[in-house]
Motif scaffolding. Sequence first.
Motif, short mmCIF file in Angstrom:
data_model
loop_
_atom_site.label_atom_id
_atom_site.label_comp_id
_atom_site.label_asym_id
_atom_site.label_seq_id
_atom_site.Cartn_x
_atom_site.Cartn_y
_atom_site.Cartn_z
N PHE A 195 -7.86 5.30 -12.35
CA PHE A 195 -8.78 4.65 -11.43
C PHE A 195 -8.18 3.48 -10.66
O PHE A 195 -8.85 2.86 -9.85
N GLY A 196 -6.91 3.16 -10.92
CA GLY A 196 -6.28 2.06 -10.20
C GLY A 196 -6.75 0.71 -10.72
O GLY A 196 -7.14 0.57 -11.88
N GLU A 234 -7.88 -1.03 -3.14
CA GLU A 234 -7.08 -2.15 -2.67
C GLU A 234 -5.79 -2.21 -3.49
O GLU A 234 -5.83 -2.33 -4.71
N THR A 235 -4.66 -2.09 -2.81
CA THR A 235 -3.37 -2.27 -3.46
C THR A 235 -2.70 -3.49 -2.85
O THR A 235 -3.29 -4.17 -2.00
N GLU A 236 -1.50 -3.77 -3.26
CA GLU A 236 -0.84 -4.98 -2.80
C GLU A 236 -0.63 -5.00 -1.29
O GLU A 236 -0.78 -6.05 -0.65
N HIS A 237 -0.30 -3.86 -0.71
CA HIS A 237 0.04 -3.83 0.71
C HIS A 237 -0.84 -2.90 1.54
O HIS A 237 -0.66 -2.84 2.77
N GLU A 249 -6.86 10.02 -5.09
CA GLU A 249 -6.82 8.88 -4.19
C GLU A 249 -5.90 7.79 -4.73
O GLU A 249 -5.11 7.20 -4.00
N VAL A 250 -6.01 7.54 -6.04
CA VAL A 250 -5.14 6.54 -6.67
C VAL A 250 -3.68 6.99 -6.59
O VAL A 250 -2.78 6.18 -6.35
N ARG A 251 -3.44 8.28 -6.79
CA ARG A 251 -2.07 8.80 -6.68
C ARG A 251 -1.51 8.54 -5.28
O ARG A 251 -0.34 8.11 -5.14
N LEU A 252 -2.32 8.76 -4.24
CA LEU A 252 -1.86 8.49 -2.88
C LEU A 252 -1.58 7.00 -2.68
O LEU A 252 -0.60 6.63 -2.02
N SER A 253 -2.44 6.15 -3.24
CA SER A 253 -2.22 4.70 -3.08
C SER A 253 -0.93 4.27 -3.77
O SER A 253 -0.21 3.40 -3.26
N ARG A 254 -0.62 4.87 -4.91
CA ARG A 254 0.64 4.54 -5.60
C ARG A 254 1.84 5.06 -4.81
O ARG A 254 2.90 4.42 -4.77
N LEU A 255 1.69 6.23 -4.19
CA LEU A 255 2.76 6.75 -3.33
C LEU A 255 3.06 5.78 -2.20
O LEU A 255 4.23 5.48 -1.91
#
Length: 512
Positions: A195-196, A234-237, A249-255
């Motif tokens: 879930f990020g 929301e991720t760092e960048h 969705e979380v996988r894409l955000s980590r990518l």
Amino acid sequence: MSISLFKSVSLILWLTILTPCCVSLGAESDSGSRDGTLSRNSLSLDDEPVILARYRTKLDNLMATCRELDMSLEAEVTETSLRPVGLYGVYILDLKAAPVPESLPPDAKDLQKKWYAALRRLQQTTATALTSLAQLAADKGQGYDAMRLVFQALEIDPNCEPARRILGFELHQGRWRSEWERGQLAKGAVDHPVFGWIPAEQVEEYEAGLRSQSASDKPNSDRLAQDSSRNRLETEHFSLLCSGDRGEEVRLSRLLEDYFQAWFQLFYPFIGSEQYWSNYVAGRQKLPRSKMKVVVFANRAEYLKELGKSEPNLEYSHGGYFPGKECIYVYWPGPEEETHLDTMLVHEATHQLFQEYRYGRGQTRKAKRQMAGQRDNFWMVEGIATYAETFRRSGRFFQLGGADTWRFQRAKERVSEPGGYLPLQRYVRLSLNEFQTHDNIPMLYTQSTGLTVFFLHGKDGKYRRKFLDCLRLLYDDNAGPDSLAETLQTDLTTLDEEYKQFMLAAPVHKWP
């Protein structure tokens, strides 16, 4: 004395000699500290090649000794501690990889412990010396070299704390965490694998399927963000609005975060000047806090419905970065579509990062909202983005480029085909509109990939720095049709021939 015992004693003696001082330059009596590292005052920027040469020599000696003692695994580990070298691509350190162990487990053999202690000592002293060089370069206003040396230090010793501190990383509960991540942890959030970043007290609810972080959970003036069917990540960048499976969705955000790491290490000069990075290394400058915006629609119909109101000619579009909106818009492809969302996201994120960090610096807001390459040299905009499509993980490194990618291989084939290559004299003059309406767009795209690989990696990297200077001119809106030849100080006809020779010599990789 038996041969095996003699070898063991020899190794112990050799490791003892290696361990006290792995890097020493200048006057031996007072140039170094007691632990063998060098003080900043005793270094010169000219020492870099000497430090690296001695590091490689001692590493080779350690590998050779391990092989003599039939310690093949230890020799292999020693060798793989070096960053891999690619003739057609580059390896970039994963800054968030797990820390390197400082010692072997207690049940390891004594000889193995001595080998590993010598390896770590060599890595530590070399990385510390390079970090000192980085600080010296920053003192002299050479910010680009200072950052390069920081990254080089971490490639040798990922645990190098002085280099880590420069980049804002600290060791927190066994992981290297950025300042942003530490801030999230301080607020009581956890980085959940599915879930990020979510509040720690809500983990059970998320895992039970009782909660999702809807985009409408937080006040937002963006109409899309008011749709309760979309999740906010929301991720760092990056700031993402997504419709779909939360885990995907979380996988894409980590990518995207992984790719930002690689982009940052390769293209940091696009963010600021030499002085900017000198101040950063010295601790007087913070990185920009703005986040890149990304929207992932549930399907193509939703994508067309939303963007069709403001963006013409979308019938063949599968997504893109729209500078006027300062946002990436894509959608989850259906089973009948051949779109690769991961590849597309990295491609479009490349446009976004270059555009929003660099283009129109000092220009009007309107100028910034136009894609670079409006007048000419649009091939460079697409070339660097198609190069980025090759982004993948390789152990503790990320990898970009390579001769085994399909666009590169198609470019290789086309240089031998009639009409398969557009000479640079004409190619550099193509504007955004001329490029995108050309009657042979596939050829233009594969040629942009091939040329980018050539200018970054061909001829032992001869053109790399000057090509990136030319790319900066383009994103500063200061490039023209003659910029490539002038910056590389070589006429375009010569570059045509060198490129063709480079492509013809590249290995063949067959694609299905």
